[in-house]
Design an enzyme around this catalytic site. Structure first.
Site, short mmCIF file in Angstrom:
data_model
loop_
_atom_site.label_atom_id
_atom_site.label_comp_id
_atom_site.label_asym_id
_atom_site.label_seq_id
_atom_site.Cartn_x
_atom_site.Cartn_y
_atom_site.Cartn_z
CG ASN A 17 -1.84 1.15 1.33
OD1 ASN A 17 -1.41 2.28 1.15
ND2 ASN A 17 -3.10 0.91 1.62
CG HIS A 20 0.61 6.43 4.78
ND1 HIS A 20 -0.28 7.45 5.05
CD2 HIS A 20 -0.02 5.29 5.14
CE1 HIS A 20 -1.38 6.96 5.59
NE2 HIS A 20 -1.24 5.64 5.65
CG HIS A 53 -8.17 4.26 1.00
ND1 HIS A 53 -8.35 4.18 2.37
CD2 HIS A 53 -9.38 4.61 0.50
CE1 HIS A 53 -9.61 4.47 2.67
NE2 HIS A 53 -10.25 4.74 1.54
NE ARG A 55 -9.41 8.65 4.23
CZ ARG A 55 -9.68 7.82 5.24
NH1 ARG A 55 -8.92 6.77 5.46
NH2 ARG A 55 -10.67 8.05 6.03
NE ARG A 59 -7.61 11.62 5.33
CZ ARG A 59 -8.16 11.06 6.42
NH1 ARG A 59 -7.45 10.24 7.18
NH2 ARG A 59 -9.38 11.33 6.77
CD GLU A 80 -6.87 -0.19 0.96
OE1 GLU A 80 -6.15 -1.14 1.30
OE2 GLU A 80 -6.85 0.92 1.55
CB THR A 111 -9.56 2.13 7.28
OG1 THR A 111 -9.14 2.86 6.13
CG2 THR A 111 -10.91 1.53 7.02
CD GLU A 161 -7.29 -6.14 3.17
OE1 GLU A 161 -7.41 -6.11 1.93
OE2 GLU A 161 -6.52 -5.39 3.81
CG HIS A 200 -5.46 -1.17 9.32
ND1 HIS A 200 -4.98 -0.53 10.42
CD2 HIS A 200 -5.98 -0.21 8.53
CE1 HIS A 200 -5.23 0.76 10.32
NE2 HIS A 200 -5.82 1.00 9.17
N1 PXP Z 1 -6.01 -2.96 4.09
C1 PXP Z 1 -6.97 -2.01 4.08
C2 PXP Z 1 -8.33 -2.38 3.64
C3 PXP Z 1 -6.67 -0.68 4.46
O1 PXP Z 1 -7.64 0.25 4.45
C4 PXP Z 1 -5.35 -0.35 4.82
C5 PXP Z 1 -5.00 1.05 5.17
O2 PXP Z 1 -5.23 1.87 4.07
C6 PXP Z 1 -4.39 -1.38 4.78
C7 PXP Z 1 -4.75 -2.68 4.44
C8 PXP Z 1 -2.95 -1.12 5.11
O3 PXP Z 1 -2.82 -0.72 6.42
P1 PXP Z 1 -1.42 -0.16 6.93
O4 PXP Z 1 -1.14 1.06 6.15
O5 PXP Z 1 -1.65 0.09 8.39
O6 PXP Z 1 -0.39 -1.23 6.68
#
Ligand code: PXP
Length: 258
Positions: A17, A20, A53, A55, A59, A80, A111, A161, A200
């Site tokens: 992901n 960030h 994601h 959003r 952001r 996402e 999330t 998930e 997550h």
């Molecule tokens: N899975 C989903 C559905 C999420 O919303 C997120 C965060 O955007 C992640 C995985 C990844 O989480 P993290 O950034 O904490 O590793």
């Protein structure tokens, strides 16, 4: 008596992901660091897919990022998205490999919990049908709660998930209890015919125990990897995560780790 050879477990995919990377870029409003460059590094470091994601408040990831990722990156893209008409239209336009429907609250930092599929039944069933009808693999991001898993199966979602945040945030005994909820949830999901993913908050410390759960087929990991990249580089952080996942999986399935 001959002992049957251990059957290898299904492989475990890593979705990186890159949200960030965009968070840091947006802090200054310019183009650096570029999420596309991060996606290319992730591909070379052993990711099986890229997750982003989009959003509602944009952001981090932007519409242009999604367009560039679809155009430039060969790895499967997992978008996402919240269950809104705007996001549905974007998904149908870009046709990512996969879409993961997540709950979204404007003021949350991340999330915070899974979808309430039991309450959002009709709306979510409609989104699942329209996304799947366009050939997009749909997953629902839910807490490892048996009622949510049953509801996801009932509306015809092919994938769930499981939210690993509570497990990652907990300490001591509570962490073990939360891990047990994920194990039970993954087994229930598989029994219900659902493909099971998880994600997550996962880190080098927490990934192994989740990778050991045989029904889980994919992990989506972002924040920790981007944070760790500050110290060791993104390539090194992803390679280490990949190695930890693969080692835990191989050992749990009784295979010799490489
Ligand atoms: N899975 C989903 C559905 C999420 O919303 C997120 C965060 O955007 C992640 C995985 C990844 O989480 P993290 O950034 O904490 O590793």
């Amino acid at each position: 008596m001959t002992v049957p050879a251990a059957t290898p477990w299904p492989s475990l995919r890593l979705g990186v992901n890159i949200d960030h990377v965009a968070t840091i870029r947006n802090a200054r409003g310019g183009g650096h660091p570029d999420p596309l460059r991060a996606a290319r590094i992730a591909a070379r470091a052993g990711a099986d897919g890229i997750t982003a994601h989009l959003r509602e408040d944009r952001r981090h990831i932007s519409d242009d990022d999604i367009m560039a990722l679809r155009r430039e990156i060969e790895l499967p893209l997992n978008l996402e998205m919240a269950a809104t008409e705007e996001m549905l239209a974007i998904a149908l336009r870009h046709k990512p490999h996969a879409a993961c429907i997540v709950p979204e609250k404007r003021r949350e930092l991340t999330t915070e919990g899974g979808l309430d599929v039991t309450r959002g039944h009709d709306l979510l069933a409609d989104y699942v049908e329209r996304l799947a009808g366009a050939g997009i693999r749909v997953s629902l991001f839910i807490d490892p709660d048996p009622r949510q898993i049953e509801a996801a199966a009932a509306i015809g979602a092919p994938v769930v998930e499981l939210h690993t945040g509570a497990y990652c945030d907990a300490g001591g005994k509570t962490r073990e209890q939360e891990l047990e909820r994920i194990r039970t949830g993954a087994a229930l999901a598989a029994e219900a015919g659902l493909e099971c993913h998880a994600g997550h908050g996962l880190s080098f410390d927490t990934v192994g125990a989740v990778a050991e759960i045989p029904q889980i087929r994919e992990l989506n990991i972002g924040h920790f990897l981007v944070g760790e990249a500050i110290f060791s580089g993104l390539d090194s952080a992803i390679k280490r995560m990949r190695a930890l996942m693969d080692k835990a999986r191989a050992e749990a399935s009784g295979q010799k780790s490489a």
